[in-house]
Design a protein around this motif. Sequence first.
Motif, mmCIF file in Angstrom:
data_model
loop_
_atom_site.group_PDB
_atom_site.id
_atom_site.type_symbol
_atom_site.label_atom_id
_atom_site.label_comp_id
_atom_site.label_asym_id
_atom_site.label_seq_id
_atom_site.Cartn_x
_atom_site.Cartn_y
_atom_site.Cartn_z
ATOM 1 N N ALA A 120 -14.592 0.486 0.037
ATOM 2 C CA ALA A 120 -13.897 -0.139 -1.064
ATOM 3 C C ALA A 120 -13.621 -1.540 -0.685
ATOM 4 O O ALA A 120 -13.331 -2.387 -1.682
ATOM 5 C CB ALA A 120 -13.017 0.807 -1.593
ATOM 6 N N ALA A 127 0.808 -1.311 0.025
ATOM 7 C CA ALA A 127 -0.020 -0.163 -0.037
ATOM 8 C C ALA A 127 0.758 1.184 0.003
ATOM 9 O O ALA A 127 0.490 2.275 -0.547
ATOM 10 C CB ALA A 127 -0.947 0.053 1.271
ATOM 11 N N LYS A 130 -8.107 -6.070 -3.352
ATOM 12 C CA LYS A 130 -6.770 -6.021 -4.270
ATOM 13 C C LYS A 130 -6.895 -4.701 -4.788
ATOM 14 O O LYS A 130 -5.502 -4.149 -4.954
ATOM 15 C CB LYS A 130 -6.908 -7.294 -5.264
ATOM 16 C CG LYS A 130 -5.941 -7.469 -6.380
ATOM 17 C CD LYS A 130 -5.836 -8.465 -7.351
ATOM 18 C CE LYS A 130 -4.708 -8.483 -8.263
ATOM 19 N NZ LYS A 130 -4.981 -9.489 -9.097
ATOM 20 N N MET A 131 -7.969 -3.978 -5.393
ATOM 21 C CA MET A 131 -7.648 -2.916 -6.172
ATOM 22 C C MET A 131 -7.527 -1.562 -4.891
ATOM 23 O O MET A 131 -6.706 -0.838 -5.392
ATOM 24 C CB MET A 131 -9.082 -2.623 -6.665
ATOM 25 C CG MET A 131 -9.473 -1.042 -6.830
ATOM 26 S SD MET A 131 -10.535 -0.205 -5.963
ATOM 27 C CE MET A 131 -10.962 1.170 -6.713
ATOM 28 N N ARG A 135 -5.434 -2.083 -2.477
ATOM 29 C CA ARG A 135 -3.885 -2.120 -2.203
ATOM 30 C C ARG A 135 -3.223 -1.345 -3.413
ATOM 31 O O ARG A 135 -2.332 -0.616 -3.351
ATOM 32 C CB ARG A 135 -3.245 -3.524 -1.838
ATOM 33 C CG ARG A 135 -3.814 -3.955 -0.446
ATOM 34 C CD ARG A 135 -3.044 -5.258 -0.200
ATOM 35 N NE ARG A 135 -3.792 -6.245 -1.201
ATOM 36 C CZ ARG A 135 -4.848 -7.022 -0.766
ATOM 37 N NH1 ARG A 135 -5.265 -6.829 0.532
ATOM 38 N NH2 ARG A 135 -5.325 -7.855 -1.328
ATOM 39 N N ALA A 136 -3.779 -1.606 -4.578
ATOM 40 C CA ALA A 136 -3.113 -0.834 -5.692
ATOM 41 C C ALA A 136 -3.323 0.556 -5.498
ATOM 42 O O ALA A 136 -2.683 1.171 -6.373
ATOM 43 C CB ALA A 136 -3.910 -1.615 -7.035
ATOM 44 N N GLN A 137 -4.205 1.132 -4.739
ATOM 45 C CA GLN A 137 -4.661 2.427 -4.526
ATOM 46 C C GLN A 137 -3.914 2.984 -3.670
ATOM 47 O O GLN A 137 -4.489 4.008 -2.990
ATOM 48 C CB GLN A 137 -6.016 2.579 -4.681
ATOM 49 C CG GLN A 137 -6.774 2.560 -6.067
ATOM 50 C CD GLN A 137 -6.252 3.300 -7.244
ATOM 51 O OE1 GLN A 137 -5.480 4.551 -7.000
ATOM 52 N NE2 GLN A 137 -6.391 2.811 -8.464
ATOM 53 N N GLY A 138 -3.250 2.168 -2.998
ATOM 54 C CA GLY A 138 -2.477 2.661 -1.674
ATOM 55 C C GLY A 138 -3.116 2.609 -0.381
ATOM 56 O O GLY A 138 -2.756 3.463 0.416
ATOM 57 N N ILE A 139 -4.469 1.596 -0.570
ATOM 58 C CA ILE A 139 -4.970 1.716 0.858
ATOM 59 C C ILE A 139 -4.678 0.404 1.878
ATOM 60 O O ILE A 139 -4.442 -0.460 1.093
ATOM 61 C CB ILE A 139 -6.787 1.483 0.490
ATOM 62 C CG1 ILE A 139 -6.872 2.814 -0.343
ATOM 63 C CG2 ILE A 139 -7.428 1.146 1.533
ATOM 64 C CD1 ILE A 139 -8.430 2.539 -0.846
ATOM 65 N N ASN A 140 -4.273 0.655 3.031
ATOM 66 C CA ASN A 140 -3.924 -0.356 3.785
ATOM 67 C C ASN A 140 -5.147 -1.128 4.265
ATOM 68 O O ASN A 140 -5.722 -0.687 5.197
ATOM 69 C CB ASN A 140 -2.868 0.298 4.943
ATOM 70 C CG ASN A 140 -2.333 -0.745 5.901
ATOM 71 O OD1 ASN A 140 -3.025 -2.052 5.855
ATOM 72 N ND2 ASN A 140 -1.345 -0.458 6.485
ATOM 73 N N THR A 151 -12.591 4.326 1.703
ATOM 74 C CA THR A 151 -11.756 3.070 1.730
ATOM 75 C C THR A 151 -12.168 2.086 2.434
ATOM 76 O O THR A 151 -11.664 0.766 1.970
ATOM 77 C CB THR A 151 -10.274 3.798 2.030
ATOM 78 O OG1 THR A 151 -10.262 3.772 3.350
ATOM 79 C CG2 THR A 151 -9.773 4.986 1.514
ATOM 80 N N ALA A 207 2.163 1.835 -3.569
ATOM 81 C CA ALA A 207 1.279 2.186 -4.455
ATOM 82 C C ALA A 207 1.430 3.837 -4.809
ATOM 83 O O ALA A 207 0.871 4.254 -5.909
ATOM 84 C CB ALA A 207 -0.014 1.987 -3.796
#
Lengths: 282, 314
Positions: B171, A76, B177-178, B180-185, B168, A79
């Motif tokens: 989401a 994360a 998976k999406m 984490r790709a968007q920087g969400i822990n 978040t 990203a």
Amino acid sequence: MLKITGISKTFNQGTINEKVALNDLSITINDGDFITVIGGNGAGKSTLLNAICGTISVENGTIELDGKDITHLKEAKRAKYLGRVFQDPMMGTCADMSVEENLALAVRRGKQRTLKWGMPKKDREVYVEELAKLNLGLEERLSNKVGLLSGGQRQAITLLMATLNRPELLLLDEHTAALDPKTAEKVLALTKQIVESGNITTLMITHNMQDAITYGNRLIMMNAGKVIYDVSGEEKKNLTVKALLEKFEEIAPSVVTSDKMVLSAGTKSEEAQDNQNQDSAE
Amino acid sequence: MEISIMTALNQGLMWGILAIGVFVSFKVLDFADMTCEGSIAMGGAITAITLQAGLHPLLAVLFSLLGGAGAGLITGLLHTKLKIPPILSGILTMTALYSINLRIMQDRASITMLNVKTLTSGLTDALVGSGLPYKYGVQVSNMIIALIFVGLVIGVIYWFFGTEFGCTIRATGMNPKMCRAQGINTNTTIIVGLMISNALIALAGCLISQMQFNTTVSMGTGAIVIGLASIIIGEAMTGKKFSFWAKLAMLVVGSIIYRLVITLILMIPGFNTNDLKLLTAIIVAIALAIPAIKGGAKPLIQKFIGKKGGNENA
Ligand SMILES: Nc1ncnc2c1ncn2[C@@H]1O[C@H](COP(=O)(O)OP(=O)(O)OP(=O)(O)O)[C@@H](O)[C@H]1O
Ligand SMILES: [Mg+2]
């Protein structure tokens, strides 16, 4: 600049299913590179992307982004620097959220998520402007649920989400493989447009040899967890599918015979069909 | 007669807060969280002890919220850090809470709260003072307090899930998976989501026990199924165009309808309160089976049928 030095990854180590996916792989991706990645099934292409993203951890070697060691940085956290589009159009967006909500999630990639209202009106203009550039009429569907959109539209939105905040590196893993040929072409054209207008460093995996030659300034071929061929500039421009196949045969003869289907150009639509069948079967 | 209807309405409102809590974990977060049964009883236990100590009833609310959030935190840590599956994480916390709740209740299985100041007692006194018979005064003041809390909960939850951070969490339940790709822990979002869910459920326990002047260590038994029943009824009446706050309100409506139906069933000669949980389970089982019977429709709880397992390198 992304500098990968000697990374290795073995799945199911010590079992009969042991599989070396990355084998002491090194590559330097320069700023502004648009690299296409080809290679047979199981060559390690997706694993390379997953290693860069931190979806999987590597056993040894280092990954440096602009001189900063990110080998052990959480997915994360990484990203912030990376934009990603997956093969499965369902994977890159939230189906039950509106187009606007999805974009609002993406615009804060790498930023602190606060208790401020998540969809401020003032951002809407930016979304409309960016969506209009896609030429799919999506700027009028801001409040539609993404789940109502077609695979191609979803993939275009995912592409926008990956680049709304300009990433240091854009990672595309066969992002058009699940689309029908016409839509795939459209999404590829959009990819080129976005990458070039933003001068975004890009790594694009594709199974289509012709696309691999047409797009980008550099092409790498992978086999058995290694980069076995790396060309750029004039040499790449002058490549033909035939020459590429010959190259492949020369370097990795076993793969060509076992993966003929995959490596011959023009099987894209067939493959897309397969993928779609797989998706719906799941 | 009208007293039992009023009681049903009040119960529906208070358990409606539990329904919202269960909705947050099961539906928003897509996490089949069993902690619920322990955290509602914990809300009751904390409230009984706080009130008996003579503290302000609003402190009981605060402590219940904190206790519930703590329970959610434990379940969240068990799942995200120790990789224990969601259902088992919740069951572990729920089981542990049984002992903890008994400790909070100072080894009593049931506490009756008479002659203590509750959230409603002041209002009840005022109403009785103005000439209303006591049994109505209690119900009316319960209803006023319940409505205030339901309104607050809907407002706060609506606001929170509309914030950058709240989005978040939503989401995460849809596509981790999406995220984490968007920087969400996603570990953080799961933990915070469970904390909010269980805080609400403990709040329900707090209010219910004050309304009933009583709490038992086993008050949570079957609470999940009751919550799911309310969600099913509420969602059946929710239109496609409903905004999020209206959806939340419909959960409370679902909870009220559930209570009214139960009240009516219990009026049929031959049924008694011991049959309640069996009836509820049958109703929920039928509702859960509808998608399977119809075929193709989305099941209520995707976790139970293992929807996830997204291929890492697909
Ligand atoms: N999570 C995993 N667990 C076990 N083995 C894996 C995992 N991910 C990848 N592998 C194995 O590692 C090897 C490399 O896989 P990878 O997905 O990187 O190949 P690829 O080049 O992307 O292939 P394709 O063109 O089929 O997508 C394969 O043999 C694969 O079976
Ligand atoms: Mg792959």
